[in-house]
Scaffold this motif. Structure first.
Motif, PDB file in Angstrom:
ATOM      1  N   SER A  78       0.852  -1.185   0.000  1.00 26.19           N
ATOM      2  CA  SER A  78       0.000   0.000   0.000  1.00 26.19           C
ATOM      3  C   SER A  78       0.888   1.236   0.000  1.00 26.19           C
ATOM      4  CB  SER A  78      -0.912   0.008   1.223  1.00 26.19           C
ATOM      5  OG  SER A  78      -0.141   0.066   2.384  1.00 26.19           O
ATOM      6  N   VAL A  79       0.545   2.178  -0.788  1.00 24.72           N
ATOM      7  CA  VAL A  79       1.276   3.427  -0.878  1.00 24.72           C
ATOM      8  C   VAL A  79       0.645   4.410   0.096  1.00 24.72           C
ATOM      9  CG1 VAL A  79       1.933   5.325  -2.396  1.00 24.72           C
ATOM     10  CG2 VAL A  79       1.819   2.987  -3.284  1.00 24.72           C
ATOM     11  N   PRO A  80       1.446   4.954   1.035  1.00 19.70           N
ATOM     12  CA  PRO A  80       0.846   5.904   1.974  1.00 19.70           C
ATOM     13  C   PRO A  80       0.394   7.164   1.244  1.00 19.70           C
ATOM     14  CG  PRO A  80       3.227   5.844   2.235  1.00 19.70           C
ATOM     15  CD  PRO A  80       2.861   4.779   1.242  1.00 19.70           C
ATOM     16  N   PRO A  81      -0.622   7.828   1.777  1.00 21.06           N
ATOM     17  CA  PRO A  81      -1.083   9.062   1.126  1.00 21.06           C
ATOM     18  C   PRO A  81       0.031  10.110   1.127  1.00 21.06           C
ATOM     19  CG  PRO A  81      -2.093   8.799   3.286  1.00 21.06           C
ATOM     20  CD  PRO A  81      -1.332   7.538   3.009  1.00 21.06           C
ATOM     21  N   GLU A  82      -0.032  10.986   0.178  1.00 17.64           N
ATOM     22  CA  GLU A  82       0.979  12.042   0.038  1.00 17.64           C
ATOM     23  C   GLU A  82       1.044  12.880   1.311  1.00 17.64           C
ATOM     24  OE1 GLU A  82       4.017  13.911  -1.957  1.00 17.64           O
ATOM     25  OE2 GLU A  82       2.850  12.220  -2.689  1.00 17.64           O
ATOM     26  N   GLU A  83       2.252  13.046   1.831  1.00 16.56           N
ATOM     27  CA  GLU A  83       2.461  13.799   3.071  1.00 16.56           C
ATOM     28  C   GLU A  83       2.813  15.246   2.723  1.00 16.56           C
ATOM     29  OE1 GLU A  83       5.001  12.995   7.081  1.00 16.56           O
ATOM     30  OE2 GLU A  83       5.939  12.504   5.186  1.00 16.56           O
ATOM     31  N   PRO A  84       2.203  16.219   3.383  1.00 18.00           N
ATOM     32  CA  PRO A  84       2.572  17.617   3.107  1.00 18.00           C
ATOM     33  C   PRO A  84       4.056  17.862   3.442  1.00 18.00           C
ATOM     34  CG  PRO A  84       0.593  17.507   4.481  1.00 18.00           C
ATOM     35  CD  PRO A  84       1.131  16.119   4.368  1.00 18.00           C
ATOM     36  N   GLU A  85       4.667  18.750   2.720  1.00 21.72           N
ATOM     37  CA  GLU A  85       6.098  19.035   2.889  1.00 21.72           C
ATOM     38  C   GLU A  85       6.435  19.478   4.313  1.00 21.72           C
ATOM     39  OE1 GLU A  85      10.074  19.259   1.777  1.00 21.72           O
ATOM     40  OE2 GLU A  85       8.381  18.341   0.752  1.00 21.72           O
ATOM     41  N   TRP A  86       5.608  20.311   4.912  1.00 15.09           N
ATOM     42  CA  TRP A  86       5.919  20.795   6.258  1.00 15.09           C
ATOM     43  C   TRP A  86       5.881  19.672   7.278  1.00 15.09           C
ATOM     44  CZ3 TRP A  86       2.528  20.400  10.331  1.00 15.09           C
ATOM     45  CH2 TRP A  86       1.201  20.132  10.023  1.00 15.09           C
ATOM     46  N   LYS A  87       4.996  18.692   7.088  1.00 16.91           N
ATOM     47  CA  LYS A  87       4.951  17.547   7.994  1.00 16.91           C
ATOM     48  C   LYS A  87       6.177  16.663   7.818  1.00 16.91           C
ATOM     49  CE  LYS A  87       0.144  16.678   9.096  1.00 16.91           C
ATOM     50  NZ  LYS A  87      -0.938  15.694   9.033  1.00 16.91           N
ATOM     51  N   ARG A  88       6.576  16.478   6.569  1.00 17.91           N
ATOM     52  CA  ARG A  88       7.760  15.666   6.281  1.00 17.91           C
ATOM     53  C   ARG A  88       8.995  16.294   6.904  1.00 17.91           C
ATOM     54  NH1 ARG A  88      12.029  14.943   3.026  1.00 17.91           N
ATOM     55  NH2 ARG A  88      11.826  16.860   1.878  1.00 17.91           N
ATOM     56  N   ARG A  89       9.141  17.611   6.744  1.00 22.79           N
ATOM     57  CA  ARG A  89      10.291  18.308   7.333  1.00 22.79           C
ATOM     58  C   ARG A  89      10.288  18.202   8.856  1.00 22.79           C
ATOM     59  NH1 ARG A  89      13.175  22.149   4.122  1.00 22.79           N
ATOM     60  NH2 ARG A  89      12.346  22.214   2.022  1.00 22.79           N
ATOM     61  N   ARG A  90       9.124  18.359   9.469  1.00 20.77           N
ATOM     62  CA  ARG A  90       9.029  18.266  10.927  1.00 20.77           C
ATOM     63  C   ARG A  90       9.392  16.851  11.398  1.00 20.77           C
ATOM     64  NH1 ARG A  90       3.781  20.384  13.823  1.00 20.77           N
ATOM     65  NH2 ARG A  90       4.797  22.344  13.360  1.00 20.77           N
ATOM     66  N   ARG A  91       8.895  15.849  10.678  1.00 25.01           N
ATOM     67  CA  ARG A  91       9.178  14.460  11.039  1.00 25.01           C
ATOM     68  C   ARG A  91      10.673  14.161  10.907  1.00 25.01           C
ATOM     69  NH1 ARG A  91       9.577  10.305   7.688  1.00 25.01           N
ATOM     70  NH2 ARG A  91       8.550  11.402   6.003  1.00 25.01           N
TER      71      ARG A  91
END
Length: 61
Positions: free
Chosen positions: A8-21
């Motif tokens: 399963s492909v995870p839903p697209e993550e917003p850039e700001w969430k990816r950076r925070r993670r």
């Protein structure tokens, strides 16, 4: 013969969430102050460039 697994492909993550993670996992990638922000003449190591140049042996001159 086995059936292929479906991933399963995870839903697209917003850039700001990816950076925070990523920042939470690895820390900040960029320092707050870089070497070009500081005065090059500032003596940070205790010995300036002149001291190192004076220590060069004559045969390396």
């Amino acid at each position: 013969m086995s059936t292929p697994r479906r991933t399963s492909v995870p839903p697209e993550e917003p850039e700001w969430k990816r950076r925070r993670r990523l920042a939470a996992a690895f820390g900040d990638a960029e320092p707050e102050q870089t070497s070009d922000d500081t005065d090059a003449r500032e003596d940070r190591s205790g010995k300036g460039d002149d001291w190192y140049r004076d220590q060069v042996p004559p045969h390396h001159g």
